[in-house]
Design a protein around this motif. Structure first.
Motif, short mmCIF file in Angstrom:
data_model
loop_
_atom_site.label_atom_id
_atom_site.label_comp_id
_atom_site.label_asym_id
_atom_site.label_seq_id
_atom_site.Cartn_x
_atom_site.Cartn_y
_atom_site.Cartn_z
N VAL A 71 0.44 -1.34 0.18
CA VAL A 71 -0.04 0.13 -0.32
C VAL A 71 1.41 0.96 -0.33
CG1 VAL A 71 -1.55 1.47 1.28
CG2 VAL A 71 -1.79 -1.12 1.38
N GLU A 72 1.92 1.03 0.82
CA GLU A 72 2.79 2.18 0.94
C GLU A 72 3.15 2.74 -0.64
OE1 GLU A 72 4.08 -0.58 2.53
OE2 GLU A 72 2.36 0.06 3.64
N MET A 73 3.61 1.36 -1.47
CA MET A 73 3.98 2.47 -2.68
C MET A 73 3.32 2.08 -3.40
SD MET A 73 7.82 1.46 -2.34
CE MET A 73 7.60 2.08 -3.74
N THR A 74 2.38 1.85 -3.07
CA THR A 74 0.61 2.70 -4.56
C THR A 74 0.65 3.69 -4.26
OG1 THR A 74 -0.58 0.34 -4.47
CG2 THR A 74 -1.29 2.26 -4.87
N ALA A 75 0.88 4.07 -2.86
CA ALA A 75 0.48 5.58 -1.81
C ALA A 75 2.02 6.88 -3.42
CB ALA A 75 0.38 5.75 -0.95
N THR A 115 9.12 0.98 -15.18
CA THR A 115 9.93 0.36 -13.59
C THR A 115 9.19 0.19 -12.62
OG1 THR A 115 11.20 2.98 -14.07
CG2 THR A 115 10.88 1.62 -11.63
N VAL A 116 7.81 -0.06 -12.90
CA VAL A 116 6.98 -0.80 -11.71
C VAL A 116 6.60 -1.62 -12.69
CG1 VAL A 116 4.73 0.12 -11.34
CG2 VAL A 116 5.66 1.11 -10.91
N GLN A 130 14.26 -7.46 -4.66
CA GLN A 130 14.35 -6.36 -5.02
C GLN A 130 13.82 -5.45 -4.97
OE1 GLN A 130 16.03 -6.22 -8.44
NE2 GLN A 130 16.86 -8.53 -7.74
N PHE A 131 12.69 -5.58 -3.94
CA PHE A 131 12.34 -4.00 -3.03
C PHE A 131 12.82 -3.28 -3.43
CE2 PHE A 131 10.22 -2.08 0.20
CZ PHE A 131 8.70 -2.60 -0.24
N ASP A 132 14.49 -3.63 -2.38
CA ASP A 132 15.23 -2.37 -1.78
C ASP A 132 15.14 -1.05 -2.96
OD1 ASP A 132 14.59 -2.88 0.87
OD2 ASP A 132 16.52 -3.48 0.43
N ILE A 133 15.93 -1.55 -4.24
CA ILE A 133 15.78 -1.18 -5.49
C ILE A 133 14.51 -0.24 -5.45
CG2 ILE A 133 16.64 -1.96 -7.64
CD1 ILE A 133 18.16 -4.09 -6.30
N PHE A 134 13.87 -1.50 -6.05
CA PHE A 134 12.35 -0.54 -6.31
C PHE A 134 12.02 0.53 -5.68
CE2 PHE A 134 7.52 -0.63 -6.23
CZ PHE A 134 7.36 -0.29 -7.38
#
Length: 172
Positions: A71-75, A115-116, A130-134
């Motif tokens: 949710v944080e990434m979506t925001a 990217t997304v 890969q989350f940290d890089i994303f």
């Protein structure tokens, strides 16, 4: 609920295009009494902006379909979309030939979506790796969209070249 959000987003995009066209017609009538130059083979500013909006809309739909995106990434991504929707038409109108305008359009039209999508296409295990890089890339794009908004709002034309060179080196 997702359908309602998509409908609201589409309506907002349509409204933004209508306002943009209205401003362009009004400004063109006031500013240029001379005949317009011969048509160019390039796409029109309206078509360019529509391409950016289409990409952002497709990105929003893509994110909504993926229930595993935090949710944080979506925001964070939605904040970038909002910034790009706000600054792109203004930059295209006020600073059409600037490199920064080109780079912002490119981020809205191609880079953010790519990217997304690349992240969402990964398996769940790969996403964890890969989350940290994303996250770092998305935060960087958010910083860019915020800074670009400030540049436009404050008319900081001296910052255009610096920001454009930064973006060209980082995201191109």
């Amino acid at each position: 609920m997702n359908i309602a959000i998509a409908i609201i987003l589409i309506a907002g995009i349509g409204f933004a295009i209508m306002i943009k066209k209205g401003k362009a017609k009004g400004t063109a009538a006031k500013d240029s009494p001379q005949p317009s130059p011969a048509p160019r083979s390039e796409t029109s500013p309206d078509q360019e902006y529509k391409a950016v909006l289409d990409s952002l809309l497709n990105l929003n739909i893509l994110m909504r379909k993926d229930r595993n995106l935090p949710v944080e990434m979506t925001a964070e991504i939605e904040a970038i979309i909002d910034d790009l929707m706000a600054i792109t038409p203004e930059m295209m109108e006020r600073y059409p030939g600037e490199t920064l305008t080109y780079e912002i359009k490119k981020i809205g039209r191609e880079h953010l979506y790519k990217t997304v999508k690349e992240y969402l296409d990964l398996s769940q295990d790969s996403r964890k790796n890969q989350f940290d890089i994303f996250e770092k890339t998305i935060k960087s794009l958010h910083d860019v969209s915020n800074r670009s908004r400030d540049i436009v709002e404050k008319n900081e034309t001296a910052e255009f070249k610096t920001m454009a060179n930064f973006l060209a080196g980082k995201f191109s």
